[in-house]
Design an enzyme around this catalytic site. Structure first.
Site: not given
Lengths: 304, 304, 304, 304
Positions: B110, B112, B123, B214, B223
């Protein structure tokens, strides 16, 4: 007067119709929505939409910090911490959309800030209005003698009058010719995309400009600065007022850490340390160039 | 069940307090605000905020086109025109902010998509929860034999059982050890920023993700595509439902021109033209490679 | 040893074949090309390509300034001026491409720098190697007691041994199971895109990373900083060495103005001014919070 | 003639000094380096530097594909596959730096491509030259009657002559006044940052423009298109020639899949399928608007 009666009526209508939302609402921004803040002789800045507020910055930061942030008691403290430590992503979680009317030469500087969304009025499709920026006499300055990219003192008397006369006459002649070339009255009429090239850089254009708060702060830091050209600085100043009403805590931190702060080099910090120990440091033994030293003295003197 | 009672109570409270705004409001999005759409076994997508609607796209486009847009009579026609001609800037004038809970290996794909704002749960600061993605048996697939980057048929019987057993056992053991290492009970306790490295890529993380329409469409085109990995596709599918309710006209145009459309190469267009003239074109005289021709046939056959 | 004999042979071959070019050449970088700088236990940084040098920064700046730059006599002075005044665009005219091998938890921090180009080894297509980051004993630290996001002292004795034992055993078991699941020996074999989810965050990945010098400096400022996690800082330190050889003047300015410098807030500057006048300023009358004051004292004391 | 004798001498000198490098070298680009490709009446495009070649695209892709790509036998096939499937990141691994001289109204369109690095000649610092774009008579067109944003036929006779006369006279008068206002001969002289506002949009500016190959292809797809304004299209055409020499395989794929290809909507694909089955589809039963249908027919007819 930057707004026509029709535009004022449209704004009044938009402002008369509150609607219900579950989103976060920033009261200081609701008061600004749609209203035009006049800038220069024909320009304006209008808030069209916004997303988020001070609380939204903290909410986003706490996702990234999770349970670890219990020690940061309040939102303002957290916001100041984020600003101080260059944690920029929570500020990106707020967004603003502005409608701006501005001279083309200002637009050309503005657009260099790439991380923003822009829809500009297209002079390929549409005809530009006869509106040109003509400076007021107190903003017609000479070239600076100390700074290649700045202005010096205000021009006086006949010289100032001549400049203003030229700007007005050339603008109007260029627009007369623009109209004449595109006219389809008794001729074919030149394409708009070509005719526009005759218009000078003080003609007004307009755009919708949408940007997140982090990138807006970056824009404001550079453009509300004393070294920015006056004609873009007045837009930045108008936007600063809007942002102060929108996210008061974030704007306060921005004022303290960015607008009012300064970055000192390793050499400059070393000089400060020596001076605090009582040493009389001079440019010669500072390790700095003359230009750097002058800027350093200005920071310490509070004039920068 | 992805939401705890505390989280549900927080959502209920946020949804119980409508406030007045002068901004544009998208009724379809108000119904989504704060609610969690469940995805996978512990994940979700929640709308936190939004800016704009179909009308805002047209409003921005009309700044660009000025008087030139009078010929496009209605908003839907204008939006379809913009989408068809790749005029992307008006779509950038809408913005959405999501809270997403997702496995780390999905987050790695995601992220990227660079043109977005992200605040991830850290973390380094905080302790991750014991939540791991374990696929349902119908999504435990073999490596594809035709596509190096895809999956083939569903694994059966003992092999499937073994895989699920391994994933569960290793996740739990890794988390037991994570807890053991950071524990300060009778020991110093390992730094969180180090301990997290023992956790596998199916552990859940969460983030705030903000993006303009967009760039969201670009994300969804890639995706929500059949070639995307199933585990990210289900997030894209959930977001598609939200967007369809938010900007119905824009989403309709996106479905027709992007999700349902296809780009044909010059060679492929040439083949179509020959075929329409009655010629029987084969791969050998198409100028295309075998792989291209297979994809071309799939497009013409409607299976792509 | 991060490089196999085959990889070393490939590097040797590439380094044995100089070719002619008319482009600007940075001798300091030619010496680095293709060689792997070892980082951590299995990682490395390798320069694959570069564009530009110190002179290219000045050449671009002189396009901007045209005849106006005559007053800045030499390149180093111009570069320092640009850095000091945040004129970032000339630095964007240099570009570097690196091949980096790094643990996944480091990659997850690194990728948050969005203005760069990345091609990562895909574990959907390909099988990852059995390589995991296991810290050396002197880098196994406790959670910091003063900083939620940092580490404290080095763990000692049995606790440290237990941590290292867990990390090694869990990594190896996870990889054994990864291999077992994808094996097609007597079974179908799990898809790689699923099997990878069993691997912990200390597994090594690799990517090509391309970035301009301005954005690289931004990365280095944050990641070569004392507050950055040790495991990413060692990569930043390795890259700093490369950049110092590539663009010595720009790196020198970066060291002085960014790495060695500090940003003081308006309040902090005011305190400095009062202190230089001989006033004894305390936290209580500084206008700063306790946290800010502590950081301010560290800057003045030279420990920050 | 866009180049002065001094500029030509500088170029000749730069081209006479080949140096050794270990980097990848693209012979087709070496032949272009520093030479000016003339565009319009005073403009040019010059390659200043480049990074990478066709092989560099494949090298980056193979890091991301790792061992999985053995089946892709050759570089050209891989490049075509990447282009066809919108895998853009390997193309981002090539970079080009251009020196461009262009009219301001062209620069204003060009700069809207945000993902690039730019250093523009600053008219705040420096004095612009007396160089204005005056179209040749065959590029003085009427406003299009079918397309709000385009041009129609070439203007004829007296109308064309009048347009050219206006453009020349206004440009020269504006420049005379520009010089007069900034002159320090017997007066203070107006600041350059103000005087520039009198110059029309056909004045020439220049910049260094650096962009990666993926984003360059995006620029070229939009600006080398028949719908782009002629005055920017000639720049795009000049750059296309350079790119074809630089990365022949990538440019070939770009020509086939982007410049020569077309995106069909779901509705259009459905019509193609019906037509291939022998059905006579009309606009009325196509589901498309009249505008869409016209564009669809143009694609099938090969005129688009």
């Amino acid at each position: 007067m930057p707004l026509s009666p029709e535009q004022q009526a449209e704004i009044d209508e938009l402002r008369s119709q509150p609607r219900e939302t579950l989103r976060s609402v920033a009261p200081g921004m609701e008061a600004h929505l749609y209203k035009a803040l006049p800038v220069l002789d024909h320009g304006f800045v209008r808030v069209i939409d916004y997303m988020g507020d001070d609380a939204a910055i903290c909410q986003a930061a706490r996702v990234s910090y999770g349970k670890g942030t219990k020690s940061v008691q309040n939102d303002e403290g957290l916001i100041r911490y984020l600003m101080r430590h260059w944690h920029s992503t929570p500020f990106e979680m707020c967004e603003i959309k502005l409608h701006v009317k501005l001279p083309v030469f200002v637009a050309r500087q503005w657009i260099r800030h790439r991380t923003a969304n822009v829809n500009e009025y297209s002079a390929r499709y549409s005809i530009l209005d006869r509106e040109f920026y003509i400076p007021t006499p107190d903003h017609v300055n000479a070239q600076s003698v100390v700074n290649n990219q700045g202005r010096g003192g205000v021009l006086q008397g006949a010289e100032a009058a001549r400049v203003l006369e030229i700007l007005k006459a050339d603008s109007n002649r260029a627009y007369d010719h623009y109209e004449e070339m595109i006219s389809q009255d008794g001729q074919d009429g030149l394409a708009r995309e070509l005719a526009r090239m005759n218009l000078p850089a003080n003609v007004y254009t307009q755009w919708y400009w949408k940007v997140d708060l982090h990138n807006l702060f970056h824009f404001l830091r550079l453009r509300a600065d004393a070294h920015a050209q006056y004609e873009i600085r007045v837009y930045a100043d108008a936007i600063c007022k809007v942002v102060a009403d929108w996210v008061p805590a974030a704007y306060g931190a921005f004022e303290d850490y960015r607008l009012g702060g300064a970055t000192l080099s390793g050499k400059a910090l070393d000089c400060v340390r020596r001076m605090l120990k009582g040493e009389a440091v001079t440019q010669e033994d500072s390790g700095m160039s003359k230009g750097e030293w002058r800027e350093f003295e200005a920071v310490l003197g509070g004039s920068e």
